[in-house]
Structure formats: C-alpha cells, structure tokens
Design an enzyme around this catalytic site. Sequence first.
Site, PDB file in Angstrom:
ATOM      1  N   SER A 247      44.104 -10.289  71.946  1.00 24.12           N
ATOM      2  CA  SER A 247      42.844 -11.423  71.879  1.00 24.12           C
ATOM      3  C   SER A 247      42.280 -11.211  73.583  1.00 24.12           C
ATOM      4  O   SER A 247      42.771 -10.765  74.244  1.00 24.12           O
ATOM      5  CB  SER A 247      43.043 -12.471  71.513  1.00 24.12           C
ATOM      6  OG  SER A 247      43.881 -13.312  72.559  1.00 24.12           O
ATOM      7  N   LYS A 248      40.806 -11.877  73.480  1.00 20.99           N
ATOM      8  CA  LYS A 248      40.321 -11.896  74.906  1.00 20.99           C
ATOM      9  C   LYS A 248      41.248 -12.828  75.794  1.00 20.99           C
ATOM     10  O   LYS A 248      40.983 -12.412  76.927  1.00 20.99           O
ATOM     11  CB  LYS A 248      39.129 -12.945  74.601  1.00 20.99           C
ATOM     12  CG  LYS A 248      38.099 -12.286  73.681  1.00 20.99           C
ATOM     13  CD  LYS A 248      37.151 -11.656  74.235  1.00 20.99           C
ATOM     14  CE  LYS A 248      36.198 -10.670  73.067  1.00 20.99           C
ATOM     15  NZ  LYS A 248      35.839  -9.595  73.603  1.00 20.99           N
ATOM     16  N   ARG A 249      42.117 -13.349  75.343  1.00 18.50           N
ATOM     17  CA  ARG A 249      43.104 -14.317  76.587  1.00 18.50           C
ATOM     18  C   ARG A 249      43.649 -13.247  77.298  1.00 18.50           C
ATOM     19  O   ARG A 249      43.706 -13.502  78.355  1.00 18.50           O
ATOM     20  CB  ARG A 249      43.995 -14.914  75.656  1.00 18.50           C
ATOM     21  CG  ARG A 249      43.863 -16.083  75.231  1.00 18.50           C
ATOM     22  CD  ARG A 249      45.238 -16.874  74.829  1.00 18.50           C
ATOM     23  NE  ARG A 249      46.106 -15.842  74.123  1.00 18.50           N
ATOM     24  CZ  ARG A 249      46.401 -15.742  72.805  1.00 18.50           C
ATOM     25  NH1 ARG A 249      45.189 -15.931  71.994  1.00 18.50           N
ATOM     26  NH2 ARG A 249      47.059 -14.551  72.684  1.00 18.50           N
ATOM     27  N   THR A 250      44.139 -11.946  76.746  1.00 16.34           N
ATOM     28  CA  THR A 250      44.665 -11.226  77.684  1.00 16.34           C
ATOM     29  C   THR A 250      43.922  -9.946  78.054  1.00 16.34           C
ATOM     30  O   THR A 250      44.513  -9.102  78.835  1.00 16.34           O
ATOM     31  CB  THR A 250      46.181 -10.549  76.949  1.00 16.34           C
ATOM     32  OG1 THR A 250      45.597 -10.297  75.577  1.00 16.34           O
ATOM     33  CG2 THR A 250      47.133 -11.527  76.816  1.00 16.34           C
ATOM     34  N   GLU A 257      34.177  -2.872  75.514  1.00 20.90           N
ATOM     35  CA  GLU A 257      34.511  -3.218  76.634  1.00 20.90           C
ATOM     36  C   GLU A 257      35.466  -2.243  77.500  1.00 20.90           C
ATOM     37  O   GLU A 257      35.283  -2.060  78.713  1.00 20.90           O
ATOM     38  CB  GLU A 257      35.745  -4.523  76.602  1.00 20.90           C
ATOM     39  CG  GLU A 257      34.798  -5.628  76.360  1.00 20.90           C
ATOM     40  CD  GLU A 257      35.757  -6.682  75.748  1.00 20.90           C
ATOM     41  OE1 GLU A 257      36.226  -7.669  76.484  1.00 20.90           O
ATOM     42  OE2 GLU A 257      36.133  -6.826  74.639  1.00 20.90           O
TER      43      GLU A 257
END
Length: 483
Positions: A247-250, A257
Amino acid sequence: MTPKLTGPVRVRFAPSPTGYLHVGGARTAIYNQLLVQSLGGAFILRIEDTDRERSDEAMTQQIITAMEWLGVSVDEGPFLQSERLPRHREQAEKLLAAGLAYRDFRTPDEIEEVRRRAHAEGVTLRSLTAEVEPSEAERRVAAGEPSVVRFRMPATEIVVHDLVRGDVSFPPEVHEDFVILRADGSPTYHLSVVCDDIDMGVSLVLRGEDHLSNTPKHIALFEALGATLPDFGHLPLILGADKKRLSKRTGATSVEEFRDQGVLPQALYNYLVLLGWSPGDDREVMARDEIVAAFSADRLGSSASVFDVDKLAWMNTQYMVNLDVQQFLPEVTPFLRAVGLEDHAGTERMNAALELHRVRSANLVELAEQVGIYFGDEVTWDEKLSRKYASKDDQLVAHLEALAQRFAASDFSVEALDRALRDLAEEEELKAGVLIHPTRMALSGSKAGPPLFDLVSLMGRERTAERLAAYGRYLQDLPPIVD
Ligand code: GLU
C-alpha cells in the site's frame, strides 16, 4: 483436483478503474497474457466500470495507457461492463423466473437486525431467510415496494479447484444468499462478472486472491445460468516491506509511479513476472520471448511475495546496461527534459554519457541527473571533501594547474589522460589518488562516478580546463577554519 491447463484458453483482465494500475493488477494482466502466448487463445480486457461514482473515461484510459507502456496488449476489448447492464438484468430476471433467485423486501436495517440475531443465536444467516411467495412478491413490486433480488445459494459444499492453491473447500454454512440486483435495479459485481465471463466465453479466471471467497458464489451462479464452469486460479497478494498488503504506506504501488521513478517497462515487466512465478532455474533477467517460452501455470507460487524495491532497482540497472541506449531513448527523454537536457537527447555525446553512467544508476531519474555534468555550466563542490584533498597535498592547486596543462597537451584519449596524470604523480612523488580525487571533484562535483579518465575524456577539453581552473580558485579561496 487442480486442473491441468490445455490451450487454447480465453482469459481476461477485469480491472475496476481506480485512476491507476496497481502492480498486483499489472501482474495479473501479465500472467493472463503469458498464458495465451504460451497456450494460444485470446486475452480480453474488460473494464469493470459499474461503480459510477469512481469510474470515468479518463481512469479507463489510464489503465490502457499503463498496460501499453508495460507492453501488455490484449486480443479483445476493452469492453465496458457499464454498457452490458441490461444483459445482466435480463439474466437476473431469468434466475428469478426459474425460482433460483427471489425478491427480498427487507430494509437494510432489518437485514442488519437479522444478521445480529443469526450471530447471537449461532445460526447461519440462510436459516433466517424470509422468502415471500412469488405471487405475493409480484403484487408488492407492482405496488411500488422496494426490493432487492437475492440469489439462492445451494446448501452444499463448494470446492474451488484452484490452479494456484489446489482445492479450497467452502462448507454449506458459509454460503449466504447474496444480492444480485439492488433495489434500484442495478446488478451487483457478482452477477455482472459471471454474466460477462459467460458471454465472453472465458475459460479460465485468473485473478487476485482477494476474490477467492467470491468464487463459490460465482460457481453457483455459473451453474444456475447453465454455463460451463471456467477454471479458476487465484494469485497471492503482493506485500510491502512491512509484510502487509502493498500500500501507499510503504511506497509506490502503481505502474505509473514506477514509470515516474524512472523504471524501464522491460525491467518492471520482468520483475513482476518473477514475483510469484519462477522458470524453475536461477534465471532472472529474461527477455520477453524467453519468458513466454518458459512460462507455465504450474510454476505459479501460492505464497505471498514481498515487493522488493532494491531488487527492482537492480533489475532496472540490468536493463539499462544491457539495452542499446537507443532502445530506451523514448523512456529516458522525459527525465532529460525534467533536468533541462532535452535538446541533447539522442546526440552522440548524450548517448556516450548515458552509456558511461547507466551502470551506476538505479533508475532513469538518477541517470538523467548524473549526465547533467557534461552539459551544464554549474558544478558545486563539497567543502569538507575539498579540504580533505587539500590537506593531503599542500601544493594541490599548483599540481592541478600542471595537470590541466598536461591534459591540454594530450589527445584527450582515455589512455593519454591516464598516462598524463600518472606521469605527473610520479614526477611529483605523489600517490595517484592525491590527484585523482580532487580532479573528479573538480569536474563532476562528486566523489564517485565512472572511471575518471572516461569522465575527463567525455567532459572534453574546454570544460575540463575551465573546471580545473575554477576549482583551483575555489580551493585557494576556501575560508580558514575557525575553531
Ligand atoms: N473488477 C475486479 C477488481 O478489480 C476484478 C474482478 C475479477 O477479476 O473477477 O478487483
């Protein structure tokens, strides 16, 4: 038993447009295409754009563009699921008429209450189903009462013979009669996906593991609609460095992207192929046709893989180094533009610079930044390192001046430049490093980079002379250190 795949196959990639192509989805698309490339058949793209609030044409286009960039092309489609809703409704009516589905007039609150009761009493939800006689239902519909259409799940065990995970069994207690038409008459995901898979003649559904729990519902729907069951395969999740779903967290999660981070499409493709599949030997960097030749579904792994950004960077460097510079010119040009070097893209000098630096770059962003030294006018020097160099040779400024003269007198070939520096070092009884490090700093503003004499040769006479002179002045003017 796990099915043995034989060709030809009809497979599909069915993304819901979310505004980007998740790498998990991209990998699903790649595997589907690979199955067709190795077994024959057709690869279909179906955009599941029924969630009107979130979907629009631009989002659909984004998926197609990202797939094209990655080099994943389809044989049929894109088909838009939203254009097929009347067909899905028609199938729901058929199920209703055959008594395989029924109308449910309970409100969402009432359903919630039933769920609570089922939970409290430890009974299955299905045992609390309140079916209304068809004639009574018709009367209430005619009277304008809102209702959903629910599919009646069979009260039997359903086994998914999964191509990737083997047999997965779902006991009768977990089946719940599920909604196929909402109160506003719109079909739900389960109905739409099965109707489309039937109409498009899909013979294998290869998708993400998050859909495995939906598969018993889909199997029951296929059967109720009198269709031949396709094979199923569910690909494990891709995890982030934190071992949770990527996810975007990591970090980055989408194809777009990674493209913007300067990853080559060939590298991302190769990396994603290996994230859940292996050729059975230790090959890693594999050309497309090599992958196609080696690909088979029985080597798809069933355990989740961690997305390793360092490995991807390594893979990217392999591609940057092994491809002809011309081959990635279209990919590197936007990054050259971003650092103001677009005018030099495609020139001999730029190609030589890219060739010299690519082995030291993890991506095209770094590569474009590194080659700037051969074109711009500005270099910034590191004060701390410069002081260190000066401290090793109290005649450094004079030595750099002498070196500049010798360079100027040479033919500027790598060999001649190398000899010039070593001769000077020897005559002055210096270690070559005492001259090499400051020369590198003078020309590139960095302490690391490609072999020095390749760098000097490519830098050219004029810039080399200018920068060595300017660096000499800089060293002279360094302010004294005040304790
Ligand atoms: N549209 C679904 C999704 O994006 C996939 C449906 C399927 O593959 O069956 O998650």
